[in-house]
Design a protein around this motif. Structure first.
Motif: not given
Length: 650
Positions: A114, A133, A136-138, A150-152, A155
């Motif tokens: 994102k 990646t 902090e990326d999503t 969307e996936v952080a 997580d």
């Protein structure tokens, strides 16, 4: 970032200090602590270091293998945490994308970081890999007809499986198009929007797989620089590639120029080699040619209509297809074109005898909307051919090709070399050297299980080109037709090496001296050039080069004499000496693209001056004393004694 030279490299291989750890260690054998560690079982760690892992893990393995004190290990790890900041900053993520409820893989699903230009697509089995990646990326997952997700990154734990929910199309809201003319206005607006697109350049990844009678016979992976105008591919320039092929029934089936099919199909204009699309027509032509129908709508904040277009009864030479767009035609998510028994069609047999009896084709263009406006995400081309052989046997060919632009506005450094663009994709790819660092930095689609099995089969029963470390001179004769000869200390050229592009003019006489009155340019034109490529990695540019004899473009129409082969090899060696001088110059200081190109231009100028001086002083190989002097220079610089290999008669 300074560059180091890999010891023992004949082809001029260079590696960035931020490159693969195993290579980094080998670059500095003079450093005591590095030299000590290299006595560890590096081969046992090869599998670990083949992929870009965290440098801390790799060095800790080496340190433990060498039983180094804990404090020393920490010191080294601290040093390398500064030497390789990018390794610890980026993580590699692999996962799969499926349909929620059924678990059906979603092939070629778009995966993007994102608020960035970083992204990829899943392979044909829905499996993807992202290598750039951080925490902090999503990640954004989008697939036409499904709700985006969307996936952080922070997580993600364990294996990542992303399940996308399929839209329930709301036909009741399609009444906005109760006037059929509005559908035609929408398609016309979409065509106008596509024609208004601006030009841009980017890197391009290309992937192709071919089956014949359900047996895998071809896999191609390659990288290009691409020039695009909206959905239209205007130009492709090869950067690097690799091929796997295997025969079926003793014959190879190759798609020699599939990229040309991508480049020649501009859906906004008519093309004599493809069926017509609705986006190439004016309103009157569109009414006369196509029936349009809305089959559904979904909303992601914007109402996206799913249209189907079919040629009217009796109309031929056109694509059927689908369009996903908003009501204004100024946002387009996807266009799919298809035809059965396509006429016209762009495919032709390479050899006389066989014929193509039927072509079914599907061409899909996907756009991204997350970066402001329509941006080409990727193109899928699938085609099935009925290929009739000369013996009346018919083979069924099935090919799937993916073309994905990425890094908008950041194309590759283009190799400095007159690549034969009129040659096939395979011929161009076969000439290029394998580069392990380039392939580690540019990982395309995750190979499917079927592709992996096919490559193992190719290794045993066919040919793999570009899948292993090889020099410029280790070229597979299966696909390469000998346009060039690469300098090698173990292989000498002869007069017969040079292939004339046309029959030479007759030359009277038997010796060079007797032909001295004839203009030299009509008899001799030996051409050498320097292949120079560079790519930008984590720490800057890295380069590799080779000295190339253009055997097809060269001429040597003088009679064969005792000094001819010595003359040709000394000259070729002098060109190699200049290439090595260029590498030394590039090895000092920080590399930039301007420095690389300037060094190449200066080297070519020196080669031209040296060639003229050598020809003049040696009287084209007749002056024995001058030949001995130049031979001593080559012996001193390269350790090659051409006069011992090719003695001159007094």
């Amino acid at each position: 970032m300074d560059l180091g030279r890999r010891p023992g490299s004949q082809a001029g291989l260079w590696y960035i200090q931020g490159g693969p750890l195993l290579e980094w260690i080998r670059l500095f054998p003079d450093r005591t602590w590095v030299r000590d560690m290299t006595s560890a079982k590096i081969d046992d760690l090869a599998a670990v270091t083949k992929s870009p892992l965290d440098s801390t893990i790799c060095l800790d393995l080496l340190c433990k293998a060498h039983s180094m004190p804990r404090l020393t290990r920490k010191s080294i790890l601290l040093l390398l945490s500064f030497a390789f900041p990018c390794w610890t900053a980026f993580a590699q993520i692999e996962g799969s994308v499926v349909e929620r409820g059924t678990g059906t893989p979603l092939p070629y699903c778009s995966v993007a970081v994102k608020h960035s230009t970083i992204g990829t697509i899943a392979n044909g089995e829905g499996v993807f890999r992202l290598t750039r990646t951080n925490e902090e990326d999503t990640l954004m997952f989008s697939y036409i007809g499904y709700r985006a997700a969307e996936v952080a990154v922070r997580d993600i734990q364990g294996e990542l499986v992303v399940a996308l929910e399929k839209y329930n199309y709301e036909l009741r809201q399609v009444e906005v198009f109760n006037d059929n003319e509005a559908l035609y206005d929408l398609v016309l607006a979409a065509g106008e929007h596509l024609r208004s697109a601006t030009e841009h350049r980017s890197k391009v990844f290309f992937d192709l797989s071919t089956e014949v009678d359900s047996q895998q016979v071809e896999v191609v992976e390659s990288y290009y620089n691409g020039r695009f105008e909206g959905p239209a591919l205007k130009e492709l320039t090869l950067k690097n590639g690799r091929i796997g092929v295997a025969p079926l029934g003793g014959q190879y089936f190759l798609n020699l120029n599939t990229t040309a099919a991508f480049a020649s199909l501009d859906i906004r204009a008519k093309n004599p080699n493809f069926p017509t699309t609705p986006f190439a027509l004016n309103k009157k032509q569109l009414f006369r040619t196509y029936d349009l129908q809305v089959v559904g709508m979904h909303s992601d904040g914007t109402n996206i209509y799913h249209l189907v277009f079919e040629p009217r009864s009796g109309v031929t030479g056109t694509f059927s297809g689908e369009l996903w767009a908003d009501g204004s035609g100024k946002r387009i998510d996807r266009i799919t074109l298809s035809c059965s028994a396509c006429t016209p069609q762009p495919f032709r047999p390479v050899q006389a005898g066989p014929s193509i009896e039927k072509v079914d084709m599907r061409y899909s263009i996907f756009f991204r909307q997350d970066a402001g406006g329509d941006r080409l995400a990727h193109i899928e081309l699938t085609y099935d051919l009925s290929y009739r052989m000369g013996d009346q046997q018919t083979r069924k060919l099935h090919t799937v090709a993916i073309l994905r632009p990425y890094d908008l506005g950041e194309p590759f450094f283009e190799p400095i070399f007159d690549t034969p663009y009129d040659r096939s994709d395979h011929c161009q790819i076969t000439f290029l050297p394998y580069d392990s660092v380039f392939w580690s930095l540019n990982q395309g689609l995750v190979r499917t299980d079927r592709q992996e099995a096919a490559l193992r089969f190719f290794a045993d029963h066919g040919a793999l080109v570009g899948h292993k470390d090889r020099s410029f001179t280790d070229v597979d004769d299966l696909l390469f037709d000998g346009l060039y000869t690469v300098w090698s200390s173990t292989s000498r050229i002869t007069r017969s090496t040079i292939v004339r592009s046309e029959p030479p003019s007759p030359i009277q006489g038997n010796t060079l001296a007797e032909n001295a009155t004839q203009a030299r340019s009509t008899k001799v034109d030996i051409e050498a050039t320097i292949y120079l490529d560079a790519y930008e990695g984590p720490g800057g540019y890295s380069v590799r080069s080779a000295t190339i004899l253009d055997v097809f473009g060269s001429r040597y129409d003088l009679p064969m004499e005792s000094g001819t082969n010595a003359f040709l090899n000394i000259w070729f060696d002098l060109c190699e000496i200049e290439r090595r001088r260029m590498e030394r110059d590039l090895g000092s200081g920080t590399l930039t693209e301007e420095k690389v190109r300037t060094a190449h231009a200066e080297t070519m100028e020196r080669i031209e001056r040296t060639t003229l001086r050598f020809e003049k002083e040696t009287s084209m190989g007749k002056n024995v004393e001058a030949m001995q002097s130049w031979n001593e220079l080559v012996l001193r610089e390269l350790g090659l004694n051409n006069l011992a290999l090719f003695p001159m008669l007094d």
